[in-house]
Design a protein around this motif. Structure first.
Motif, mmCIF file in Angstrom:
data_model
loop_
_atom_site.group_PDB
_atom_site.id
_atom_site.type_symbol
_atom_site.label_atom_id
_atom_site.label_comp_id
_atom_site.label_asym_id
_atom_site.label_seq_id
_atom_site.Cartn_x
_atom_site.Cartn_y
_atom_site.Cartn_z
ATOM 1 N N PHE A 21 -26.787 6.686 -31.723
ATOM 2 C CA PHE A 21 -27.502 7.793 -32.231
ATOM 3 C C PHE A 21 -27.745 8.808 -31.052
ATOM 4 C CE2 PHE A 21 -27.654 5.442 -35.979
ATOM 5 C CZ PHE A 21 -28.546 4.552 -35.965
ATOM 6 N N GLN A 23 -29.924 12.511 -31.113
ATOM 7 C CA GLN A 23 -30.253 13.639 -32.117
ATOM 8 C C GLN A 23 -31.202 14.443 -31.127
ATOM 9 O OE1 GLN A 23 -29.485 13.142 -35.606
ATOM 10 N NE2 GLN A 23 -27.956 11.439 -34.595
ATOM 11 N N SER A 28 -25.170 16.738 -32.638
ATOM 12 C CA SER A 28 -25.798 15.311 -32.667
ATOM 13 C C SER A 28 -24.654 14.539 -32.707
ATOM 14 C CB SER A 28 -26.966 15.325 -33.573
ATOM 15 O OG SER A 28 -27.936 16.388 -33.464
ATOM 16 N N PHE A 30 -23.852 10.254 -34.320
ATOM 17 C CA PHE A 30 -24.242 9.338 -35.069
ATOM 18 C C PHE A 30 -22.968 8.281 -35.331
ATOM 19 C CE2 PHE A 30 -24.497 6.891 -38.965
ATOM 20 C CZ PHE A 30 -25.708 6.350 -39.097
ATOM 21 N N ASP A 101 -23.483 14.573 -38.544
ATOM 22 C CA ASP A 101 -23.462 14.050 -37.136
ATOM 23 C C ASP A 101 -22.575 13.220 -36.545
ATOM 24 O OD1 ASP A 101 -25.772 15.697 -36.796
ATOM 25 O OD2 ASP A 101 -27.206 14.360 -37.406
#
Length: 135
Positions: A21, A23, A28, A30, A101
Motif C-alpha cells: 500500500f 497512499q 497511489s 494497492f 489504486d
C-alpha cells in the motif's frame, strides 16, 4: 547414499500474505496477494490454484497484474536467494485489487514483499538496529 541438495524452499511455506500500500500521493498503490511457496523441480514455476479467489473490479486486467506479480517474485528471488538453487512453485491463492489504486507496479512490489515474508518465515526477520538510549 548421495548427499541431499538443499534448494529454495527447503519446505512448503504456505499462506504468505503480501500487501503493498502506498497512499501518500497520486498515483497511489494497492496490491494484496496470498501465495504458497512449494518445493518443486529445479527452476521457477507459477500457477493459479484451483479455487483461487480474486477481489477485483477489473477482470480484464488480472492477467497483467499476475504477470507483474510473477516479475516481482522473480526479481526478489534473484536478489535474495543466491546461495542455493531455486526449485520452487509459487501458487497464487488470493488476489485483491483496488478499483483505482491497483496497477502493475503495485503487484510487482507485492511479489517482492511475498519473497521477503517467505524468507522471514524460514530464517527469522533481519536484525533490527538497537535503540540508543539518551545519555
Amino acid at each position: 547414499m548421495e548427499p541431499q541438495v538443499v534448494t529454495f524452499p527447503p519446505c512448503p511455506i504456505r499462506d504468505v500474505r503480501a500487501r503493498y500500500f502506498h497512499q501518500t500521493s497520486c498515483p497511489s498503490d494497492f496490491a494484496e496477494v496470498i501465495v504458497d511457496f512449494e518445493p518443486w523441480e529445479e527452476g521457477f514455476a507459477f500457477e493459479v490454484a484451483n479455487g483461487a479467489t480474486a477481489e477485483d473490479h477489473f477482470r480484464s486486467e488480472l492477467p497483467g497484474f499476475r504477470a507483474a506479480l510473477v516479475e516481482g517474485i522473480r526479481q526478489e528471488l534473484a536478489e535474495k536467494v543466491t546461495d542455493v538453487p531455486l526449485a520452487v512453485a509459487v501458487v497464487l491463492r488470493h488476489l485483491r485489487v483496488h478499483e483505482v489504486d491497483s496497477r502493475d507496479a503495485s503487484f510487482r512490489m507485492a511479489g517482492r514483499v511475498a519473497v521477503r515474508v517467505a524468507l522471514d518465515r524460514l530464517h527469522g526477520p533481519p536484525p533490527r538496529p538497537k535503540r540508543r538510549h539518551p545519555s
